[in-house]
Design an enzyme around this catalytic site. Structure first.
Site, PDB file in Angstrom:
ATOM      1  CD  GLU A  55      -2.931   1.229   0.407  1.00 21.60           C
ATOM      2  OE1 GLU A  55      -2.599   1.466  -0.770  1.00 21.60           O
ATOM      3  OE2 GLU A  55      -4.111   1.126   0.769  1.00 21.60           O
ATOM      4  CG  ASP A  56      -0.757   4.792  -1.798  1.00 21.90           C
ATOM      5  OD1 ASP A  56      -1.548   4.265  -0.990  1.00 21.90           O
ATOM      6  OD2 ASP A  56      -1.151   5.569  -2.691  1.00 21.90           O
TER       7      ASP A  56
ATOM      8  CB  VAL B 201       1.642  13.284   1.809  1.00 18.72           C
ATOM      9  CG1 VAL B 201       2.134  13.937   3.087  1.00 18.72           C
ATOM     10  CG2 VAL B 201       0.783  12.077   2.138  1.00 18.72           C
TER      11      VAL B 201
ATOM     12  NE  ARG C 295      -1.949   8.074  -9.636  1.00 20.98           N
ATOM     13  CZ  ARG C 295      -2.609   7.579  -8.590  1.00 20.98           C
ATOM     14  NH1 ARG C 295      -1.948   7.095  -7.570  1.00 20.98           N
ATOM     15  NH2 ARG C 295      -3.923   7.580  -8.581  1.00 20.98           N
TER      16      ARG C 295
ATOM     17  CG  ASP D 194      -3.801  10.504  -7.039  1.00 22.66           C
ATOM     18  OD1 ASP D 194      -4.766  10.940  -7.681  1.00 22.66           O
ATOM     19  OD2 ASP D 194      -3.919   9.612  -6.165  1.00 22.66           O
TER      20      ASP D 194
ATOM     21  CG  ASP E 195      -5.844   9.037   5.173  1.00 20.61           C
ATOM     22  OD1 ASP E 195      -5.487   9.577   6.231  1.00 20.61           O
ATOM     23  OD2 ASP E 195      -6.495   9.628   4.304  1.00 20.61           O
TER      24      ASP E 195
END
Length: 179
Positions: free
Chosen positions: A99-100, A153, A165, A159, A103
């Site tokens: 995962e990026d 961020v 990105r 993005d 959140d």
């Protein structure tokens, strides 16, 4: 630094160094396992991190992707949609979900549930970023690159309206860009 950034939060060098550390740890953790994990990247945000991370995983892993969404603009809508499912079965196989950012945790919790329902023997999570101040559900990653504050961020896969990105770092977007 891009003109729309307030500041750089995590540099490209920091991301590479941390990816090496995470890759080494993941390699050690799975070396003694009966089966290697299927590495699953969540599109589109995880792609740069996944590409960097797998260079440092010293195992012959297979890779697959899922496309899920739970955001409109800057806000999580709380409803996770699977836009593209895996192309391979996970039945009886451990999964390492890439995962990026974590959140609210809703997307990750739902995808983890889906993978377990599909029969994955285990689901572990590696995330480039963790933003615990925004968490609305109880979930934690097994491997975290960086804990970040509650700021907007972008970069290195993250993005805003499909922009930013490709930045080689994680930066904080100026408020006037998205408000």
């Amino acid at each position: 630094m891009h003109q729309d950034m307030k500041k750089i939060l995590v540099s490209e060098d920091q991301i590479i160094a941390r990816s090496k550390e995470l890759g080494k740890q993941i390699s050690e953790d799975y070396t003694c396992a009966k089966e290697l994990p299927l590495v699953v990247g969540l599109l589109k945000g995880s792609v740069p991190f996944l590409a960097e991370l797998i260079k440092h995983i010293d195992l012959d892993v297979c890779i697959d992707f899922m496309d899920v969404s739970s955001y409109e603009g800057t806000e999580s809508i709380g409803d996770v949609k699977v836009n593209m499912d895996l192309s391979s079965s996970v039945k009886g196989i451990p999964v390492l979900l890439v995962e990026d950012i974590i959140d609210t945790g809703r997307t990750l919790k739902e995808v983890t549930r889906l993978l377990k329902n599909k029969g994955a023997s285990d689901v572990k999570v590696v995330s480039l970023l963790d933003k615990p101040d925004r968490r609305t559900v109880e979930i934690e990653a097994d491997y975290v690159g960086f804990v970040v504050p509650n700021e907007f961020v972008v970069g290195f896969g993250l993005d805003y309206d499909q922009k930013y990105r490709t930045l080689p770092y994680v930066g904080v977007l100026k408020d006037e860009v998205y408000q």
